[in-house]
Design a protein around this motif. Structure first.
Motif: not given
Length: 85
Positions: A1-11
């Motif tokens: 599946g697609v991993q997600t991360c908490a914003l703003p950490i991804c940015y």
């Protein structure tokens, strides 16, 4: 599946990987802090791929500001080094 991360950490992770940002002098990121004009100019110059030129002109912040002036990024904008946008 697609991993997600908490914003703003991804940015922050993405911007660090491509060289737009590097954190403060200790390598920390403070996403809740306001962005200064110096930081803003650094992100623009890095984003258009001119990091090495800016570094050759003195690096952060003076080399980035000088280059931004030379290539018209500031375009007669009132620039107050060290102040928040």
């Amino acid at each position: 599946g697609v991993q997600t991360c908490a914003l703003p950490i991804c940015y922050i992770n993405t911007a660090t990987k491509v060289g737009f940002i590097a954190g403060d002098g200790d390598g920390y990121f403070r996403p809740e802090d306001p962005v200064t004009y110096d930081e803003y100019i650094k992100m623009i110059i890095s984003g258009i791929g001119y990091d090495e030129i800016a570094k050759s002109k003195g690096g952060y912040p003076s080399g980035y500001v000088q280059l931004a002036n030379e290539i018209g990024v500031l375009d007669n904008e009132t620039f107050m080094s060290g102040t928040n946008i």
